[in-house]
Each structure stands twice: as C-alpha cells, then as structure tokens.
Design a protein around this motif. Structure first.
Motif, PDB file in Angstrom:
ATOM      1  N   SER A 101       0.813  -1.222   0.000  1.00 28.22           N
ATOM      2  CA  SER A 101       0.000   0.000   0.000  1.00 28.22           C
ATOM      3  C   SER A 101       0.846   1.272   0.000  1.00 28.22           C
ATOM      4  O   SER A 101       0.295   2.383   0.011  1.00 28.22           O
ATOM      5  N   GLY A 102       2.168   1.122   0.035  1.00 29.86           N
ATOM      6  CA  GLY A 102       3.045   2.286  -0.055  1.00 29.86           C
ATOM      7  C   GLY A 102       3.379   2.957   1.263  1.00 29.86           C
ATOM      8  O   GLY A 102       4.041   3.995   1.282  1.00 29.86           O
ATOM      9  N   ALA A 103       2.959   2.376   2.388  1.00 30.05           N
ATOM     10  CA  ALA A 103       3.223   2.990   3.694  1.00 30.05           C
ATOM     11  C   ALA A 103       4.617   2.650   4.221  1.00 30.05           C
ATOM     12  O   ALA A 103       5.193   3.399   5.007  1.00 30.05           O
ATOM     13  N   LEU A 214       9.996   1.269  16.104  1.00 35.61           N
ATOM     14  CA  LEU A 214       9.061   1.708  15.062  1.00 35.61           C
ATOM     15  C   LEU A 214       9.138   3.216  14.852  1.00 35.61           C
ATOM     16  O   LEU A 214       8.967   3.713  13.733  1.00 35.61           O
ATOM     17  N   ASP A 215       9.423   3.947  15.935  1.00 35.87           N
ATOM     18  CA  ASP A 215       9.499   5.405  15.862  1.00 35.87           C
ATOM     19  C   ASP A 215      10.601   5.873  14.908  1.00 35.87           C
ATOM     20  O   ASP A 215      10.519   6.955  14.334  1.00 35.87           O
ATOM     21  N   LYS A 216      11.618   5.041  14.728  1.00 35.65           N
ATOM     22  CA  LYS A 216      12.747   5.405  13.843  1.00 35.65           C
ATOM     23  C   LYS A 216      12.489   5.007  12.387  1.00 35.65           C
ATOM     24  O   LYS A 216      13.273   5.344  11.504  1.00 35.65           O
ATOM     25  N   VAL A 217      11.391   4.278  12.155  1.00 35.08           N
ATOM     26  CA  VAL A 217      11.085   3.789  10.801  1.00 35.08           C
ATOM     27  C   VAL A 217      10.275   4.843  10.058  1.00 35.08           C
ATOM     28  O   VAL A 217       9.384   5.484  10.614  1.00 35.08           O
ATOM     29  N   ASN A 218      10.595   4.994   8.781  1.00 37.26           N
ATOM     30  CA  ASN A 218       9.950   6.026   7.960  1.00 37.26           C
ATOM     31  C   ASN A 218       8.615   5.516   7.411  1.00 37.26           C
ATOM     32  O   ASN A 218       8.525   5.042   6.285  1.00 37.26           O
ATOM     33  N   VAL A 219       7.581   5.587   8.239  1.00 36.17           N
ATOM     34  CA  VAL A 219       6.234   5.186   7.810  1.00 36.17           C
ATOM     35  C   VAL A 219       5.585   6.355   7.082  1.00 36.17           C
ATOM     36  O   VAL A 219       5.634   7.491   7.549  1.00 36.17           O
ATOM     37  N   GLN A 220       4.993   6.083   5.921  1.00 40.36           N
ATOM     38  CA  GLN A 220       4.314   7.098   5.122  1.00 40.36           C
ATOM     39  C   GLN A 220       2.800   6.884   5.174  1.00 40.36           C
ATOM     40  O   GLN A 220       2.332   5.809   5.582  1.00 40.36           O
ATOM     41  N   ASP A 221       2.041   7.889   4.727  1.00 39.06           N
ATOM     42  CA  ASP A 221       0.613   7.657   4.504  1.00 39.06           C
ATOM     43  C   ASP A 221       0.469   6.576   3.428  1.00 39.06           C
ATOM     44  O   ASP A 221       1.247   6.553   2.459  1.00 39.06           O
ATOM     45  N   ALA A 222      -0.490   5.691   3.591  1.00 32.54           N
ATOM     46  CA  ALA A 222      -0.714   4.623   2.607  1.00 32.54           C
ATOM     47  C   ALA A 222      -1.477   5.174   1.406  1.00 32.54           C
ATOM     48  O   ALA A 222      -2.444   5.929   1.567  1.00 32.54           O
ATOM     49  N   ALA A 223      -1.046   4.776   0.212  1.00 34.21           N
ATOM     50  CA  ALA A 223      -1.741   5.194  -1.014  1.00 34.21           C
ATOM     51  C   ALA A 223      -2.994   4.353  -1.238  1.00 34.21           C
ATOM     52  O   ALA A 223      -3.920   4.767  -1.942  1.00 34.21           O
ATOM     53  N   ILE A 224      -3.024   3.159  -0.640  1.00 37.01           N
ATOM     54  CA  ILE A 224      -4.144   2.217  -0.766  1.00 37.01           C
ATOM     55  C   ILE A 224      -4.607   1.878   0.649  1.00 37.01           C
ATOM     56  O   ILE A 224      -3.775   1.612   1.517  1.00 37.01           O
ATOM     57  N   THR A 236      -5.147   4.902   6.420  1.00 39.56           N
ATOM     58  CA  THR A 236      -4.165   5.427   5.458  1.00 39.56           C
ATOM     59  C   THR A 236      -3.176   6.383   6.119  1.00 39.56           C
ATOM     60  O   THR A 236      -2.076   6.570   5.610  1.00 39.56           O
ATOM     61  N   LYS A 237      -3.522   6.977   7.258  1.00 38.92           N
ATOM     62  CA  LYS A 237      -2.677   8.002   7.888  1.00 38.92           C
ATOM     63  C   LYS A 237      -1.546   7.357   8.683  1.00 38.92           C
ATOM     64  O   LYS A 237      -1.773   6.438   9.475  1.00 38.92           O
ATOM     65  N   LYS A 238      -0.332   7.873   8.500  1.00 32.81           N
ATOM     66  CA  LYS A 238       0.851   7.214   9.073  1.00 32.81           C
ATOM     67  C   LYS A 238       0.812   7.146  10.597  1.00 32.81           C
ATOM     68  O   LYS A 238       1.228   6.131  11.178  1.00 32.81           O
ATOM     69  N   GLU A 239       0.324   8.174  11.266  1.00 35.52           N
ATOM     70  CA  GLU A 239       0.300   8.138  12.735  1.00 35.52           C
ATOM     71  C   GLU A 239      -0.645   7.046  13.245  1.00 35.52           C
ATOM     72  O   GLU A 239      -0.340   6.343  14.201  1.00 35.52           O
ATOM     73  N   GLU A 240      -1.796   6.920  12.570  1.00 34.48           N
ATOM     74  CA  GLU A 240      -2.747   5.878  12.965  1.00 34.48           C
ATOM     75  C   GLU A 240      -2.166   4.489  12.677  1.00 34.48           C
ATOM     76  O   GLU A 240      -2.322   3.566  13.477  1.00 34.48           O
ATOM     77  N   ILE A 241      -1.491   4.361  11.538  1.00 32.93           N
ATOM     78  CA  ILE A 241      -0.847   3.086  11.186  1.00 32.93           C
ATOM     79  C   ILE A 241       0.135   2.680  12.284  1.00 32.93           C
ATOM     80  O   ILE A 241       0.130   1.543  12.763  1.00 32.93           O
ATOM     81  N   LYS A 242       0.980   3.609  12.718  1.00 26.48           N
ATOM     82  CA  LYS A 242       1.979   3.312  13.759  1.00 26.48           C
ATOM     83  C   LYS A 242       1.309   2.891  15.064  1.00 26.48           C
ATOM     84  O   LYS A 242       1.696   1.891  15.683  1.00 26.48           O
ATOM     85  N   ASN A 243       0.311   3.649  15.491  1.00 29.28           N
ATOM     86  CA  ASN A 243      -0.373   3.338  16.753  1.00 29.28           C
ATOM     87  C   ASN A 243      -1.009   1.955  16.717  1.00 29.28           C
ATOM     88  O   ASN A 243      -0.944   1.195  17.689  1.00 29.28           O
TER      89      ASN A 243
END
Length: 312
Positions: A101-103, A214-224, A236-243
């Motif tokens: 999904s590109g995250a 995980l905090d050091k990993v470059n998580v992006q917003d998901a395109a899918i 799709t939002k990176k902060e929600e994905i991390k949590n």
C-alpha cells in the motif's frame, strides 16, 4: 477495470522453497533477495530455500521470510499493472499489506519484522506460553469462559472465520481454558505449534522497545487503504498506522470482521499474495460466494492474471 483486494499471510504459512519460483524467473526478485540478505545481516535466501524447517520457523526468520515472499510476488503483479483497491494482512501479514500500500518500503519493513519477531520471542519465557484454536463456539461464549480463569492470562487472539477463534496465553491457562471450552460445547480445541502467547496481554512486555524501534522507521501515509487487524477498519494516515501496529502485538486479529467490511465495498475478488493458502481457506468460510485466488507460484499467478485481464 476489476477491483481486487490483496490478502497477505502471517506466521505459520512458511514452507521450505517459498518464493524460489519467482527468484529463479525474475531479476527484480533476485535483487529483492540480495537486498534482504544485506539489511537482515543473514542469508535469509538460504534459510528460505534450504531450511532446515526448524530454523525457518524461528519467529525472527519466519517473519522476514514471509514478508519477502509476499513483497516479491506483489512486485511482479505490479509489473503486470495489477494493483489492489484495498489490502489486509493476517498479523505479520499486515506489514506486507503496508508495503503493498506504499506505507512502508521493503528495505525498512524487513528489519522491522525481524525485530518484531525477536521481541515477541523474548516477551515471555520460552515454552511457557502457547495458543489454541477453538472450533464451534461464538466469541461471547469463549470470552465468558476466559473471564472465569483467575490466576492465569488467556485472551482471544484471532477471530478468523465463523466457528474458528484462536486463544492465547500461559500454557497452564490454555490447558484450563481448553477443558472448560470443551465442557461449554466446543467441537474441538486444537493446540497450535507456536513459540509464544502472541496477540495476548503477555506480549505487552515487547511493547515499549518495539514502539521505540518503530518510531525510527519512515512510515508514510498509505496510497491504498489497509484494513487494520486491531480495528477491522481501513487506515491510510501514518500516525494511525503506527499506533495500530503497536497495539497489534497484544490485541486480537479481527480478520473475519475486516473481510466482511471489504466485501461490503464490492470487490470482484480476493487474492492471497504469498506462501500457502491459509487465508483463502478462511475467506471461503466467511463467504462461500466470493471469488478467491491464492498466488504462491508462477502458475497460480498466471491463472490470476488471465482472469484479471479477461473482459468483465
């Protein structure tokens, strides 16, 4: 164009030789495996292709191996112009879904799941935690039985499909729960061959260290959109994905609920991308009428591509 949902398998789907079909046929996959060996600081390719099985099954090997297989197949489907409308993964498979999904990038996801596997193994003394599949009981009945167990921790870990729910906890707790669940009407309670009490409160010990990594990993917003295990809702939002990834360690995998949400979106087919056919089997129990493909080798990929490119 047809709308498809990709499903990515989790731990337990590993087999010796997984991904080799694609490795032998495609230079892009050879490059992915070379990158994986480098970022994991081990010859994951040799472990995947030659074993032995007990080494492949170690959590810190199985997790990157399964992700690498799924990501390799997904890359070949992308090359054919096939991208999903939505994705879901089962436990570890959520990380493959996030790559698709590109995250997450593959080169960051591989050491992330290796670390996740190591922390999960270390969170509870080896041999003292386990899991079991409960067949033929509703979630409410199972939970009411678990609520009666006082001195041990046992939680619902996976809500897989109608009539199949997995529990997780201390070995003694699982033994107690198994007897009580059979008395409550379970058709069967099947011990699982796992190395720890995954997706239970006993995994919370791994939480802080995993969150720091995980905090050091470059998580992006998901395109899918990715249907998260914890919420069974698209994110799709990176902060929600991390949590949600942090919560996923000790929360139940809501696979059946995720699939029902995806069915409601009107997809034309579900495609299991990676080793094995476990999720395809679960999906058929959730909805017998759904069109399902399991893409695990070149022949099964070509079969799916033919269907996808046929005129609707």
């Amino acid at each position: 164009m047809k709308q498809v949902a990709f499903m990515f398998p989790g731990q337990g789907s590993q087999v010796i030789g997984m991904g080799k079909d694609f490795f032998d046929a495609y230079d892009e996959v050879k490059q992915l495996f070379a990158m994986a060996n480098e970022v994991l600081h081990k010859d994951i390719q040799q472990i995947m292709f030659e074993g032995p099985m007990e080494v492949l099954t170690e959590t810190e090997n199985a997790q990157p191996a399964l992700l690498l297989t799924s990501v390799s197949i997904n890359r070949m489907l992308e090359k054919e112009g096939i991208r999903p409308a939505m994705t879901v993964g089962h436990s570890l498979g959520e990380y493959s879904a996030l790559v698709a999904s590109g995250a997450l990038s593959a080169d960051e996801a591989l050491p992330l799941v290796q670390t996740r596997g190591r922390l999960m193994e270390a969170a509870f003394p080896k041999g003292q935690g386990t899991m079991a599949a409960v067949l033929g009981l509703q979630e409410e009945v199972i939970q009411s039985v678990l609520d009666t167990i006082k001195d041990e921790i046992v939680d619902i870990a996976n809500l897989n499909c109608p009539g199949q729910i997995v529990i997780s906890g201390s070995k003694e707790g699982i033994e107690q729960a198994s007897e009580q669940l059979k008395a409550a009407g379970a058709k069967r309670v099947i011990p699982l061959n796992v190395s720890g009490p995954f997706h239970s409160r006993l995994m919370k010990k791994a939480n802080e260290e995993f969150a720091n990594y995980l905090d050091k990993v470059n998580v992006q917003d998901a395109a899918i959109p990715v249907y998260a295990n914890v919420s069974a809702r698209p994110v799709t939002k990176k902060e929600e994905i991390k949590n949600l990834l942090i919560q996923q360690l000790y929360s139940p995998v809501r696979f059946e609920e995720s699939i029902r949400q995806m069915i409601d979106k009107g997809v034309d087919a579900f495609v299991e991308v990676g080793s094995g056919k476990v999720l395809s089997g679960l999906l058929r129990k959730i909805d017998r009428k759904a069109t399902v493909f399991a893409v695990h080798d070149i022949a099964s990929m070509e079969n799916f591509i033919r269907w996808y490119k046929e005129e609707a």
